[in-house]
Design a protein around this motif. Structure first.
Motif, PDB file in Angstrom:
ATOM      1  N   GLY A  82     -13.821  -5.513   7.790  1.00 14.37           N
ATOM      2  CA  GLY A  82     -13.670  -5.078   9.171  1.00 14.37           C
ATOM      3  C   GLY A  82     -12.457  -5.654   9.874  1.00 14.37           C
ATOM      4  N   LYS A  83     -11.635  -6.402   9.164  1.00 15.93           N
ATOM      5  CA  LYS A  83     -10.442  -7.009   9.754  1.00 15.93           C
ATOM      6  C   LYS A  83      -9.186  -6.361   9.177  1.00 15.93           C
ATOM      7  CE  LYS A  83     -11.615 -11.017   8.240  1.00 15.93           C
ATOM      8  NZ  LYS A  83     -11.574 -12.474   7.931  1.00 15.93           N
ATOM      9  N   LYS A  84      -8.133  -6.317   9.995  1.00 17.08           N
ATOM     10  CA  LYS A  84      -6.865  -5.836   9.491  1.00 17.08           C
ATOM     11  C   LYS A  84      -6.307  -6.808   8.444  1.00 17.08           C
ATOM     12  CE  LYS A  84      -5.354  -2.743  13.173  1.00 17.08           C
ATOM     13  NZ  LYS A  84      -4.196  -2.330  14.022  1.00 17.08           N
ATOM     14  N   VAL A  85      -5.367  -6.332   7.645  1.00 15.85           N
ATOM     15  CA  VAL A  85      -4.921  -7.089   6.475  1.00 15.85           C
ATOM     16  C   VAL A  85      -3.600  -7.816   6.758  1.00 15.85           C
ATOM     17  CG1 VAL A  85      -6.099  -5.492   4.932  1.00 15.85           C
ATOM     18  CG2 VAL A  85      -3.694  -5.089   5.504  1.00 15.85           C
ATOM     19  N   ASP A  86      -3.315  -8.793   5.914  1.00 13.09           N
ATOM     20  CA  ASP A  86      -2.116  -9.621   6.115  1.00 13.09           C
ATOM     21  C   ASP A  86      -0.891  -9.093   5.384  1.00 13.09           C
ATOM     22  OD1 ASP A  86      -3.429 -11.715   7.675  1.00 13.09           O
ATOM     23  OD2 ASP A  86      -4.455 -12.238   5.802  1.00 13.09           O
ATOM     24  N   ILE A  87      -1.068  -8.579   4.171  1.00 15.34           N
ATOM     25  CA  ILE A  87       0.060  -8.164   3.334  1.00 15.34           C
ATOM     26  C   ILE A  87      -0.284  -6.834   2.677  1.00 15.34           C
ATOM     27  CG2 ILE A  87       1.392  -8.685   1.241  1.00 15.34           C
ATOM     28  CD1 ILE A  87       0.930 -11.688   1.875  1.00 15.34           C
ATOM     29  N   VAL A  88       0.678  -5.915   2.660  1.00 19.19           N
ATOM     30  CA  VAL A  88       0.542  -4.677   1.893  1.00 19.19           C
ATOM     31  C   VAL A  88       1.783  -4.512   1.021  1.00 19.19           C
ATOM     32  CG1 VAL A  88       0.255  -2.172   1.934  1.00 19.19           C
ATOM     33  CG2 VAL A  88      -0.806  -3.564   3.718  1.00 19.19           C
ATOM     34  N   LEU A  89       1.563  -4.273  -0.274  1.00 18.81           N
ATOM     35  CA  LEU A  89       2.645  -3.973  -1.206  1.00 18.81           C
ATOM     36  C   LEU A  89       2.643  -2.463  -1.418  1.00 18.81           C
ATOM     37  CD1 LEU A  89       2.091  -6.830  -3.832  1.00 18.81           C
ATOM     38  CD2 LEU A  89       3.291  -6.914  -1.620  1.00 18.81           C
ATOM     39  N   GLU A  90       3.698  -1.793  -0.961  1.00 14.87           N
ATOM     40  CA  GLU A  90       3.676  -0.330  -0.823  1.00 14.87           C
ATOM     41  C   GLU A  90       4.865   0.305  -1.523  1.00 14.87           C
ATOM     42  OE1 GLU A  90       3.803   3.533   0.215  1.00 14.87           O
ATOM     43  OE2 GLU A  90       5.444   2.291   0.990  1.00 14.87           O
ATOM     44  N   MET A  91       4.595   1.324  -2.363  1.00 12.73           N
ATOM     45  CA  MET A  91       5.675   1.949  -3.112  1.00 12.73           C
ATOM     46  C   MET A  91       5.589   3.470  -3.105  1.00 12.73           C
ATOM     47  SD  MET A  91       3.367   2.810  -5.437  1.00 12.73           S
ATOM     48  CE  MET A  91       4.351   3.612  -6.675  1.00 12.73           C
ATOM     49  N   THR A  92       4.859   4.038  -2.141  1.00 10.73           N
ATOM     50  CA  THR A  92       4.666   5.481  -2.106  1.00 10.73           C
ATOM     51  C   THR A  92       5.520   6.151  -1.038  1.00 10.73           C
ATOM     52  OG1 THR A  92       2.406   5.233  -2.915  1.00 10.73           O
ATOM     53  CG2 THR A  92       2.952   7.308  -1.844  1.00 10.73           C
ATOM     54  N   GLY A  93       5.583   5.551   0.152  1.00 12.41           N
ATOM     55  CA  GLY A  93       6.313   6.159   1.253  1.00 12.41           C
ATOM     56  C   GLY A  93       5.466   7.180   1.986  1.00 12.41           C
ATOM     57  N   GLY A  94       6.088   7.896   2.916  1.00 11.31           N
ATOM     58  CA  GLY A  94       5.396   8.960   3.628  1.00 11.31           C
ATOM     59  C   GLY A  94       4.148   8.494   4.360  1.00 11.31           C
ATOM     60  N   PRO A  95       3.082   9.313   4.362  1.00 13.02           N
ATOM     61  CA  PRO A  95       1.866   8.984   5.101  1.00 13.02           C
ATOM     62  C   PRO A  95       1.174   7.699   4.618  1.00 13.02           C
ATOM     63  CG  PRO A  95       1.896  11.325   4.554  1.00 13.02           C
ATOM     64  CD  PRO A  95       3.035  10.687   3.817  1.00 13.02           C
ATOM     65  N   VAL A  96       1.332   7.362   3.329  1.00 11.87           N
ATOM     66  CA  VAL A  96       0.719   6.125   2.828  1.00 11.87           C
ATOM     67  C   VAL A  96       1.394   4.915   3.483  1.00 11.87           C
ATOM     68  CG1 VAL A  96       0.353   4.674   0.791  1.00 11.87           C
ATOM     69  CG2 VAL A  96      -0.035   7.137   0.657  1.00 11.87           C
TER      70      VAL A  96
END
Length: 317
Positions: free
Chosen positions: A197-211
């Protein structure tokens, strides 16, 4: 020698098996008899000339190889191009000796994807003990290593995303605490729910766009989104200073090219990763080894998200 050569930019259909001259090493380069060439998603961008660095024709794709040097060293090495071939050249500082306990495929999984995962967490996200980490595409080559390294680096909770139940189960087996569907619709809500229920600290993202957009919206104050790919080939919503300031969040870009040549970001992490694999503390996922002539089919499967782990082309087959 045999190689995969492209003479026009495009999709997997432009990958053709050809006979080409052997490469000639420049002073300071090693000539490597290739036992295996790694396939990365970035290669699909290079083939269509849509990556961060421009490509020129004709081109032999492939940025990583494992094999033997003329003096018998068994090395894994980064190459600018030229990896999908029986022989390739690499600058000497870009080659690392492989411990006997580490397989060719496992070594290939580390030279781009392992170094990327290490730097995403250590250099760009600057992970602190107890923080929550989201790893997108967690069954892939980089993602599967990032899940394991995040736990090793002290993450309090690792949340994996993947497109199928089987891939999510793989991520859980590698140490993820939760695994959710990675589709953009409803992603923010799924990530927050998976983090209690809590927001996150780190996101590793490699998709782009809406993701990318959903990942940014899921960040807690002082959270960091590290972007390192453009798999969807879609641009995210433009960012403004007010949006980042209003949530005290950060977006950090990462490209492995900027880490090369720096011992603290390349040489030392590579040795650390190889030692972890040799001791059994880190397990690269190997998706399969294919004959060199099947490069087109491997690219098609990779783009269709039908693969897991490290993909290898064997020029000896």
């Amino acid at each position: 020698m045999k190689a995969i050569q492209i003479t026009e930019f495009g999709g997997p259909e432009v990958l053709q098996l050809a006979e080409v001259p052997d490469p000639v090493p420049q002073p300071g380069q090693l000539l490597i008899e290739v036992d295996g060439a790694g396939v990365n998603y970035a290669d699909t961008h290079a083939v269509e000339d849509s990556y961060l660095s421009s490509s020129s024709l004709p081109m032999i794709p492939g940025g990583e190889v494992v094999g033997r040097t003329g003096d018998g060293r068994r090395v894994v090495a980064l190459t600018a191009t030229g990896g999908y071939a029986e022989r390739a050249c690499a600058w000497a500082p870009m080659a690392t000796d492989i411990p006997d306990e580490v397989s060719d495929a496992a070594a290939l999984a580390l030279v781009v994807q392992g170094l990327t995962a290490w730097n995403l967490l250590r250099t760009s996200a600057r992970i602190a003990p107890g923080e929550s980490v989201v790893v997108h595409a967690a069954a892939g080559g980089t993602g599967s290593l990032a899940v394991q390294l995040a736990k090793r680096f002290g993450a309090g909770r690792v949340i994996a995303t993947a497109s199928t139940k089987e891939k999510r189960e793989l991520a859980l087996s590698l140490g993820a605490d939760e695994a959710v569907d990675g589709e953009a619709e409803g992603l923010k809500e799924r990530l927050i729910e998976a983090n209690g229920g809590k927001k996150v600290d780190i996101v590793l993202e490699m998709t782009g766009g809406p993701v990318f957009d959903a990942s940014l919206a899921s960040l807690a104050p002082f959270g960091r989104l590290v972007t390192y790919g453009m798999a969807s080939r879609e641009e995210p919503t433009p960012l403004g200073a007010a949006k980042l300031m209003g949530h005290s969040t950060a977006v950090v870009g990462f490209w492995l090219m900027h880490a090369l040549g720096r011992p603290d970001l390349h040489t030392e992490p590579m040795r650390e990763l190889l030692a972890l694999v040799a001791s059994g503390e880190l397990t690269p996922q190997v998706g399969g080894t294919y004959p060199l002539a099947e490069a087109r089919q491997v690219h098609e499967a990779l783009r269709a998200r039908k693969t897991t782990g490290k993909l290898v082309l064997d020029p000896r087959q």
